[in-house]
Design a protein around this motif. Structure first.
Motif, mmCIF file in Angstrom:
data_model
loop_
_atom_site.group_PDB
_atom_site.id
_atom_site.type_symbol
_atom_site.label_atom_id
_atom_site.label_comp_id
_atom_site.label_asym_id
_atom_site.label_seq_id
_atom_site.Cartn_x
_atom_site.Cartn_y
_atom_site.Cartn_z
ATOM 1 N N ILE A 62 9.407 51.583 15.235
ATOM 2 C CA ILE A 62 10.915 51.033 14.880
ATOM 3 C C ILE A 62 11.235 49.441 15.233
ATOM 4 N N ALA A 63 10.304 48.861 15.912
ATOM 5 C CA ALA A 63 10.982 47.636 16.320
ATOM 6 C C ALA A 63 11.047 46.734 15.118
ATOM 7 N N GLU A 64 10.432 47.000 14.011
ATOM 8 C CA GLU A 64 10.586 46.183 12.642
ATOM 9 C C GLU A 64 11.872 46.308 11.922
ATOM 10 N N GLY A 65 12.586 47.452 12.293
ATOM 11 C CA GLY A 65 13.957 47.767 11.818
ATOM 12 C C GLY A 65 14.883 46.794 11.931
ATOM 13 N N ILE A 66 15.737 47.134 10.881
ATOM 14 C CA ILE A 66 17.048 45.922 10.642
ATOM 15 C C ILE A 66 18.252 46.977 11.169
ATOM 16 N N ILE A 67 18.788 46.124 11.936
ATOM 17 C CA ILE A 67 20.332 46.674 12.773
ATOM 18 C C ILE A 67 21.504 46.234 11.821
ATOM 19 N N SER A 68 22.406 47.198 11.711
ATOM 20 C CA SER A 68 23.520 46.969 10.902
ATOM 21 C C SER A 68 24.751 47.584 11.786
ATOM 22 N N GLY A 69 25.580 46.924 12.472
ATOM 23 C CA GLY A 69 26.614 47.286 13.699
ATOM 24 C C GLY A 69 25.624 48.028 14.898
ATOM 25 N N ASP A 70 25.900 49.125 14.996
ATOM 26 C CA ASP A 70 25.187 50.009 16.109
ATOM 27 C C ASP A 70 24.058 50.970 15.542
ATOM 28 N N VAL A 71 23.598 50.680 14.091
ATOM 29 C CA VAL A 71 22.736 51.678 13.609
ATOM 30 C C VAL A 71 21.472 50.680 13.317
ATOM 31 N N LEU A 72 20.283 51.329 13.658
ATOM 32 C CA LEU A 72 18.996 50.860 13.151
ATOM 33 C C LEU A 72 18.329 51.675 11.999
ATOM 34 N N PHE A 73 18.017 50.898 10.994
ATOM 35 C CA PHE A 73 17.372 51.365 9.690
ATOM 36 C C PHE A 73 16.086 51.455 10.001
ATOM 37 N N ASP A 74 15.323 52.613 10.147
ATOM 38 C CA ASP A 74 13.882 52.689 10.541
ATOM 39 C C ASP A 74 13.008 52.072 9.086
ATOM 40 N N PRO A 75 12.195 51.328 9.628
ATOM 41 C CA PRO A 75 11.364 50.448 8.629
ATOM 42 C C PRO A 75 10.502 51.546 7.970
ATOM 43 N N ILE A 76 10.048 52.589 8.230
ATOM 44 C CA ILE A 76 9.067 53.479 7.577
ATOM 45 C C ILE A 76 9.797 54.141 6.858
ATOM 46 N N CYS A 77 10.721 55.097 7.100
ATOM 47 C CA CYS A 77 11.270 55.962 6.226
ATOM 48 C C CYS A 77 12.838 55.806 6.049
ATOM 49 N N ASP A 78 13.525 54.410 6.516
ATOM 50 C CA ASP A 78 14.784 54.165 6.041
ATOM 51 C C ASP A 78 15.767 55.174 6.479
ATOM 52 N N TRP A 79 15.245 55.920 7.414
ATOM 53 C CA TRP A 79 16.549 56.758 8.309
ATOM 54 C C TRP A 79 17.344 56.032 8.997
ATOM 55 N N LYS A 80 18.533 56.354 9.301
ATOM 56 C CA LYS A 80 19.568 55.557 9.969
ATOM 57 C C LYS A 80 19.292 56.394 11.428
ATOM 58 N N ILE A 81 19.247 55.462 12.494
ATOM 59 C CA ILE A 81 19.274 55.706 14.056
ATOM 60 C C ILE A 81 20.322 55.064 14.642
ATOM 61 N N SER A 82 21.226 56.019 15.433
ATOM 62 C CA SER A 82 22.261 55.533 16.179
ATOM 63 C C SER A 82 21.512 54.639 17.342
ATOM 64 N N LEU A 83 21.793 53.299 17.676
ATOM 65 C CA LEU A 83 21.484 52.631 18.779
ATOM 66 C C LEU A 83 21.995 53.396 20.172
ATOM 67 N N THR A 84 23.256 53.830 20.033
ATOM 68 C CA THR A 84 23.941 54.196 21.249
ATOM 69 C C THR A 84 23.250 55.453 21.856
ATOM 70 N N ASP A 85 22.627 56.335 21.063
ATOM 71 C CA ASP A 85 22.132 57.609 21.551
ATOM 72 C C ASP A 85 20.713 58.171 21.070
ATOM 73 N N GLY A 86 20.407 57.479 20.024
ATOM 74 C CA GLY A 86 18.966 57.901 19.561
ATOM 75 C C GLY A 86 19.219 58.750 18.421
ATOM 76 N N GLN A 87 20.074 59.172 17.974
ATOM 77 C CA GLN A 87 20.173 60.293 17.137
ATOM 78 C C GLN A 87 20.113 59.834 15.695
#
Length: 122
Positions: A62-87
């Motif tokens: 996931i390190a290559e993902g892009i951050i918007s606010g406190d959400v990470l966009f998974d670079p492989i499947c474009d899922w949105k992941i919360s940075l605060t709790d990993g959900q």
């Protein structure tokens, strides 16, 4: 299943760099023992640490993902992941392991459990 919130004394904190070593909205990989951790700094200066492993069905990192606010966009499947709790956010499901972060006098430290148990949520 999520782990209960752990007492801060149950962690050993390791120096992973200075605040300026981390570029806003981009991930940086650090290794602590056997753990590969992706560190992210948001535009408001918060720093988060997550296991560098995509929760998606194709795996990857996931390190290559892009951050918007406190959400990470998974670079492989474009899922949105919360940075605060990993959900993983709806409509997808899953979770990425998170690690506690301490910032003191510009030094960034990441905590690992002293007893070596894996954590799924701080």
């Amino acid at each position: 299943m999520m782990e209960p919130i752990m007492n801060k004394n149950e962690y050993t904190y390791y120096l992973v760099g200075n605040v300026d070593d981390f570029t806003e909205r981009l991930g940086r990989v650090v290794r602590l023992g056997n753990e590969e951790i992706a560190i992210f700094k948001t535009t408001d200066g918060h720093i988060y640490a997550l296991e560098n492993k995509s929760p998606g069905p194709r795996g990857g990192t996931i390190a290559e993902g892009i951050i918007s606010g406190d959400v990470l966009f998974d670079p492989i499947c474009d899922w949105k992941i919360s940075l605060t709790d990993g959900q993983v956010l709806d409509p997808d499901t899953g979770q990425v392991r998170t690690y506690p972060v301490q910032v003191h006098v510009e030094e960034v430290r990441v905590g690992l459990l002293k007893n070596g148990r894996e954590i799924s949520h701080e």
